[in-house]
Design an enzyme around this catalytic site. Structure first.
Site, PDB file in Angstrom:
ATOM      1  CG  ASN A   1      -0.312  -0.100   2.515  1.00  0.00           C
ATOM      2  OD1 ASN A   1       0.789  -0.629   2.630  1.00  0.00           O
ATOM      3  ND2 ASN A   1      -0.953   0.428   3.525  1.00  0.00           N
TER       4      ASN A   1
ATOM      5  CD  GLU B   1       3.870  -1.691  13.842  1.00  0.00           C
ATOM      6  OE1 GLU B   1       2.681  -1.343  13.983  1.00  0.00           O
ATOM      7  OE2 GLU B   1       4.692  -1.660  14.771  1.00  0.00           O
TER       8      GLU B   1
ATOM      9  CB  CYS C   1      -2.618   0.078   8.309  1.00  0.00           C
ATOM     10  SG  CYS C   1      -1.242   1.196   8.583  1.00  0.00           S
TER      11      CYS C   1
ATOM     12  CD  GLU D   1       7.332  -0.535  12.109  1.00  0.00           C
ATOM     13  OE1 GLU D   1       6.493   0.204  11.546  1.00  0.00           O
ATOM     14  OE2 GLU D   1       7.989  -1.395  11.507  1.00  0.00           O
TER      15      GLU D   1
HETATM   16  P1  NDP Z   1       0.349  -9.375   3.384  1.00  0.00           P
HETATM   17  O1  NDP Z   1       0.384  -9.841   4.779  1.00  0.00           O
HETATM   18  O2  NDP Z   1      -0.281 -10.253   2.375  1.00  0.00           O
HETATM   19  O3  NDP Z   1       1.824  -9.099   2.836  1.00  0.00           O
HETATM   20  C1  NDP Z   1       2.749  -8.255   3.461  1.00  0.00           C
HETATM   21  C2  NDP Z   1       4.135  -8.663   3.056  1.00  0.00           C
HETATM   22  O4  NDP Z   1       4.389  -9.974   3.539  1.00  0.00           O
HETATM   23  C3  NDP Z   1       4.330  -8.732   1.545  1.00  0.00           C
HETATM   24  O5  NDP Z   1       5.666  -8.407   1.228  1.00  0.00           O
HETATM   25  C4  NDP Z   1       4.077 -10.198   1.264  1.00  0.00           C
HETATM   26  O6  NDP Z   1       4.648 -10.603   0.059  1.00  0.00           O
HETATM   27  C5  NDP Z   1       4.742 -10.826   2.473  1.00  0.00           C
HETATM   28  N1  NDP Z   1       4.286 -12.164   2.793  1.00  0.00           N
HETATM   29  C6  NDP Z   1       3.109 -12.781   2.458  1.00  0.00           C
HETATM   30  N2  NDP Z   1       3.090 -14.039   2.947  1.00  0.00           N
HETATM   31  C7  NDP Z   1       4.263 -14.232   3.603  1.00  0.00           C
HETATM   32  C8  NDP Z   1       4.831 -15.323   4.329  1.00  0.00           C
HETATM   33  N3  NDP Z   1       4.197 -16.493   4.472  1.00  0.00           N
HETATM   34  N4  NDP Z   1       6.055 -15.172   4.881  1.00  0.00           N
HETATM   35  C9  NDP Z   1       6.714 -14.002   4.758  1.00  0.00           C
HETATM   36  N5  NDP Z   1       6.243 -12.940   4.069  1.00  0.00           N
HETATM   37  C10 NDP Z   1       5.026 -13.044   3.514  1.00  0.00           C
HETATM   38  O7  NDP Z   1      -0.282  -7.967   3.452  1.00  0.00           O
HETATM   39  P2  NDP Z   1      -0.653  -7.045   2.242  1.00  0.00           P
HETATM   40  O8  NDP Z   1       0.530  -6.872   1.369  1.00  0.00           O
HETATM   41  O9  NDP Z   1      -1.913  -7.553   1.691  1.00  0.00           O
HETATM   42  O10 NDP Z   1      -0.862  -5.633   2.972  1.00  0.00           O
HETATM   43  C11 NDP Z   1      -2.070  -5.235   3.475  1.00  0.00           C
HETATM   44  C12 NDP Z   1      -2.116  -5.443   4.969  1.00  0.00           C
HETATM   45  O11 NDP Z   1      -1.072  -4.737   5.608  1.00  0.00           O
HETATM   46  C13 NDP Z   1      -3.392  -4.911   5.565  1.00  0.00           C
HETATM   47  O12 NDP Z   1      -3.912  -5.839   6.478  1.00  0.00           O
HETATM   48  C14 NDP Z   1      -2.946  -3.652   6.286  1.00  0.00           C
HETATM   49  O13 NDP Z   1      -3.744  -3.281   7.352  1.00  0.00           O
HETATM   50  C15 NDP Z   1      -1.585  -4.032   6.729  1.00  0.00           C
HETATM   51  N6  NDP Z   1      -0.785  -2.833   6.985  1.00  0.00           N
HETATM   52  C16 NDP Z   1      -0.484  -2.526   8.286  1.00  0.00           C
HETATM   53  C17 NDP Z   1       0.208  -1.371   8.596  1.00  0.00           C
HETATM   54  C18 NDP Z   1       0.582  -1.046  10.007  1.00  0.00           C
HETATM   55  O14 NDP Z   1       1.458  -0.212  10.192  1.00  0.00           O
HETATM   56  N7  NDP Z   1      -0.005  -1.655  11.008  1.00  0.00           N
HETATM   57  C19 NDP Z   1       0.608  -0.423   7.543  1.00  0.00           C
HETATM   58  C20 NDP Z   1       0.240  -0.852   6.213  1.00  0.00           C
HETATM   59  C21 NDP Z   1      -0.434  -2.025   5.956  1.00  0.00           C
HETATM   60  P3  NDP Z   1       3.777 -10.618  -1.317  1.00  0.00           P
HETATM   61  O15 NDP Z   1       2.914  -9.416  -1.310  1.00  0.00           O
HETATM   62  O16 NDP Z   1       4.827 -10.572  -2.327  1.00  0.00           O
HETATM   63  O17 NDP Z   1       3.005 -11.882  -1.283  1.00  0.00           O
END
Ligand code: NDP
Length: 483
Positions: A151, A249, A283, A462
């Site tokens: 995002n 996070e 988020c 963080e």
């Molecule tokens: P994901 O959890 O799907 O992915 C986040 C990252 O983790 C990506 O780089 C993804 O790779 C990677 N990933 C996925 N599966 C694995 C695994 N099994 N092991 C290690 N890494 C993995 O989240 P999204 O990308 O869909 O992001 C949206 C989410 O992030 C929402 O829930 C949002 O709320 C949260 N978010 C939270 C924030 C906060 O500060 N609390 C800020 C921004 C977002 P790939 O995409 O390549 O599969």
């Protein structure tokens, strides 16, 4: 077609298996790049490079690390337009947002943590009774993994790698495979900034393959992760038996609480911004809007009127306010939630559909900014994270009722409270379950403050000292200087 490469030991390399994943432009749905489908063999290579670089990097003075990270900050600033264009194209976000928020924040992240390391002091505890003094060394952890979502790609990647590097760690980063472009461009700036090879390595690829291999690797000492709650749990499960340090996070379902005594115009325009900035894919977005019943109808009418004036469409246009969602699958998920809301008895008061746009964007991933009312606070639409341009409006009568609604979700990331009553603001700030509370503002960030969520929104914090502490190992040294 752009072919993205991994960044390992200062070199741009193809994945060992030489296979790539497609990368689509959300505005048009067109294939425009390919990204390495990296796996354990690429992670091994990066770990080797990082291991060799650790002694050099951790052995540098704080001032040397400061200078190199500042160089990176300046270089990002110099390349702001190029990076913003790449971010907008890769994510579907309006170019204006990328220029004003995403890339400037990446500049600030490096600047902030470069200067943090110059001011970072460790604890000292004097024991005069036994004539002893304790001081705490704060040493780098070693090789750390930074995994970031799609995002806010460069914004969140730099929010992790800047403190990790400042503290003297070497990093293996894995950006989301959906939005790899600015991480790739950042890797191209590293050499010019003077970052020694192997200090920052960037592995591209799918989460379950590249990301998981990184999390599982025994030489990774800590994992800083931002992403969905389900992925966070998976990572915690793998990291726990290996006793790795984790910072998670995760998701949010944040209440935006509006009392009738608020600054009406500010609360209204900020509610629209908090709902639909970055197509609701932040988020911290305020996706559950609770409005005091006495002015609910007026607020609703003005909210809908303001939303109807948002300019939706081509993210590369300077005037666009709402762009495309980041992927087709995510667009489908958001549309399914709108369907669910209707099944749950919701009344769509604006949006709810795919907007009609010029033909070149007909295959893009757009959803009109949507607001829904008439839903119970505990239905799925009001409990689950949608992470798109969809908000619910709910009236409330009393503070008790409001607290029941606000705290009913499993998440606890952020909350916003609009009121002119200072006592009420403090009272509610204490009682609302969230790691971050904004009163009469939203997304006003001071990088020194603890950032993160409670409940299912995460583990750890963080920002500022919290980040510097996470990325260091405290070692207490006790010296008795008396007899
Ligand atoms: P994901 O959890 O799907 O992915 C986040 C990252 O983790 C990506 O780089 C993804 O790779 C990677 N990933 C996925 N599966 C694995 C695994 N099994 N092991 C290690 N890494 C993995 O989240 P999204 O990308 O869909 O992001 C949206 C989410 O992030 C929402 O829930 C949002 O709320 C949260 N978010 C939270 C924030 C906060 O500060 N609390 C800020 C921004 C977002 P790939 O995409 O390549 O599969």
């Amino acid at each position: 077609m752009i072919r993205i490469e991994n960044f390992i030991n200062g070199l741009h390399l193809p994945p060992r298996v030489n296979s790539y994943l497609p990368c689509y432009e959300p505005a048009t749905g067109a294939l425009y790049a390919e990204v390495p489908d990296s796996g354990p063999e690429d992670v091994d290579l990066a770990v080797l490079a990082a291991e060799q670089a650790l002694l050099i990097w951790s052995g540098m003075s704080q001032a040397q690390r400061h200078d190199i990270l500042m160089n990176l900050s300046y270089l990002i600033k110099e390349n702001l337009n190029k990076l913003a264009q790449a971010e907008s194209r890769d994510t579907g976000k309006p170019i204006k947002l990328a220029k004003q928020v995403d890339i400037p924040r990446a500049v600030d992240n490096f600047k902030f943590f470069a200067s943090s390391i110059m001011h970072f002091a460790s604890e000292s505890h004097h024991m005069p009774g036994v004539q002893a003094i304790n001081y705490t060394l704060r040493q780098p952890l070693g090789i750390v993994a930074c995994i970031s979502p799609w995002n806010l790609p460069l914004y969140l990647l730099s929010w992790k790698i800047a403190p990790a590097l400042a503290a003297g760690n070497v990093v293996i980063a894995k950006p989301s495979e959906v939005t790899p472009m600015t991480a790739y461009l950042l890797s191209k700036l590293c050499k010019e900034a003077g970052l020694p090879p192997g200090v920052l390595n960037i592995i591209h690829g799918a989460g379950p393959r590249a990301g998981q291999a990184l999390v599982e690797h025994p030489k990774i000492k800590a994992i800083s992760f931002t992403g969905g709650t389900a992925t966070g749990r998976r990572i915690a499960k793998i990291a726990a038996p290996q006793l790795k340090k984790i910072s998670l996070e995760l998701g949010g379902k944040n209440p935006n609480i509006i009392f009738a005594d608020c600054d009406y115009d500010k609360a209204l325009s900020t509610a629209v911004k908090a709902a639909y900035s970055n197509q609701g894919q932040i988020c911290l977005c305020g996706s559950r809007i609770f409005i005091e019943r006495s002015f609910y109808d007026r607020f609703k009418a003005d909210f809908v009127e303001k939303v109807s004036r948002l300019r939706i469409g081509d993210p590369s246009k300077a005037s666009t306010q709402v762009g495309a969602l980041t992927s087709a699958s995510h667009r489908d998920k958001v549309l399914a939630y709108i369907e669910l809301a209707i099944q749950e008895g919701g009344h769509v008061i604006c949006g709810g559909e795919v907007p009609s746009l010029p033909s070149q964007m007909s295959n893009g991933y757009y959803v009109a900014p949507t607001a829904i009312e008439n839903l119970s606070f505990d239905c799925r639409t009001n409990q689950e994270e949608i992470f798109g341009p969809v908000v619910t409006l709910t009236p409330f009568d009393t503070e008790e009722e409001l607290l029941l609604y606000a705290n009913s979700v499993s998440y606890g990331l952020s909350a916003t409270i609009w009121t002119a009553d200072v006592s009420r603001a403090h009272r509610l700030a204490e009682k609302v379950d969230a790691g971050i509370i904004w009163v009469n503002c939203w997304l006003l960030r001071d990088l020194r403050t603890p950032f993160g969520g409670m409940k299912d929104s995460g583990v750890g914090r963080e920002g500022g000292l919290e980040a510097m502490r996470f990325f260091t190992e405290p070692k207490n040294v006790c010296i008795q200087y008396g007899a």
